[in-house]
Design an enzyme around this catalytic site. Sequence first.
Site, mmCIF file in Angstrom:
data_model
loop_
_atom_site.group_PDB
_atom_site.id
_atom_site.type_symbol
_atom_site.label_atom_id
_atom_site.label_comp_id
_atom_site.label_asym_id
_atom_site.label_seq_id
_atom_site.Cartn_x
_atom_site.Cartn_y
_atom_site.Cartn_z
ATOM 1 N N GLN A 157 -19.463 21.851 32.631
ATOM 2 C CA GLN A 157 -20.050 21.800 31.520
ATOM 3 C C GLN A 157 -20.276 20.487 31.066
ATOM 4 O O GLN A 157 -20.284 19.812 29.875
ATOM 5 C CB GLN A 157 -19.605 22.650 30.119
ATOM 6 C CG GLN A 157 -19.550 23.971 30.647
ATOM 7 C CD GLN A 157 -18.503 24.665 29.372
ATOM 8 O OE1 GLN A 157 -18.207 23.987 28.450
ATOM 9 N NE2 GLN A 157 -18.266 25.883 29.913
ATOM 10 N N CYS A 158 -20.694 19.571 32.143
ATOM 11 C CA CYS A 158 -20.678 17.859 31.994
ATOM 12 C C CYS A 158 -22.061 17.578 32.248
ATOM 13 O O CYS A 158 -22.751 18.177 33.067
ATOM 14 C CB CYS A 158 -19.562 17.416 32.652
ATOM 15 S SG CYS A 158 -19.506 15.634 32.937
ATOM 16 N N GLY A 159 -22.484 16.467 31.749
ATOM 17 C CA GLY A 159 -23.736 15.771 32.044
ATOM 18 C C GLY A 159 -23.701 15.601 33.432
ATOM 19 O O GLY A 159 -24.949 15.126 33.964
ATOM 20 N N TYR A 160 -22.839 15.234 34.196
ATOM 21 C CA TYR A 160 -22.681 14.975 35.544
ATOM 22 C C TYR A 160 -22.431 16.139 36.372
ATOM 23 O O TYR A 160 -22.663 16.383 37.646
ATOM 24 C CB TYR A 160 -21.663 14.065 36.094
ATOM 25 C CG TYR A 160 -21.639 12.677 35.517
ATOM 26 C CD1 TYR A 160 -22.808 11.981 36.073
ATOM 27 C CD2 TYR A 160 -20.946 12.201 34.464
ATOM 28 C CE1 TYR A 160 -22.981 10.681 35.624
ATOM 29 C CE2 TYR A 160 -21.054 10.718 34.088
ATOM 30 C CZ TYR A 160 -22.312 10.079 34.576
ATOM 31 O OH TYR A 160 -22.315 8.759 33.989
ATOM 32 N N THR A 161 -22.462 17.435 35.962
ATOM 33 C CA THR A 161 -22.415 18.722 36.396
ATOM 34 C C THR A 161 -23.457 18.837 37.690
ATOM 35 O O THR A 161 -23.017 19.571 38.766
ATOM 36 C CB THR A 161 -22.275 20.090 35.747
ATOM 37 O OG1 THR A 161 -21.237 19.655 34.764
ATOM 38 C CG2 THR A 161 -22.244 21.231 36.399
#
Length: 181
Positions: free
Chosen positions: A61-65
């Site tokens: 659930q990350c901006g880099y996922t």
Amino acid sequence: MKYPILCCISLLGSLTAFTSSATTCPEILSSKQRLLNSTENIELCEAFQGKTLLVVNTASQCGYTSQFEELEELYQTYKDKGFTVIGFPSNDFRQDRGSEEQSAKVCYLDYGVTFPMMARSSLTGSSANPVFTQIQSQAGVKPKWNFYKFLINKQGKVVATFPSSTSPVSSTLKNAIEQQL
């Protein structure tokens, strides 16, 4: 009578070679890890010794996922040349919440990941995953955010680190991998 002696000498040599190869496992691979959302465990040394590795701490659930897609592309490009990506989900930065089943869905179904993903674990502190303890010991670096990347050579040494912002398919990362293959 010569044959049994030669046979024993040959067997002794084979056992010595087996023993020495078993003891040469790099410390970074000296652990058993459970696969993500599974009861299956793998011995890292058996699975990855002698390979170039890209160890990545991940979060679902990350901006880099979305880097899962590029990590998979990288894995597919080099997997037949002695390279693998290994993902280590972690909630240390509060972006891999929920169940392992949810994390696995993001990895496997949403992004089509086929490289090995280990069970969720901590990256630092007393309960840190032993792989990350070794990374910190060798490189003096710990992940500052999700999707930090650590390139490990065939001898089990950290040879490069890349921040979250480095694309897995960047020329910088690909060149570093190719130098290790």
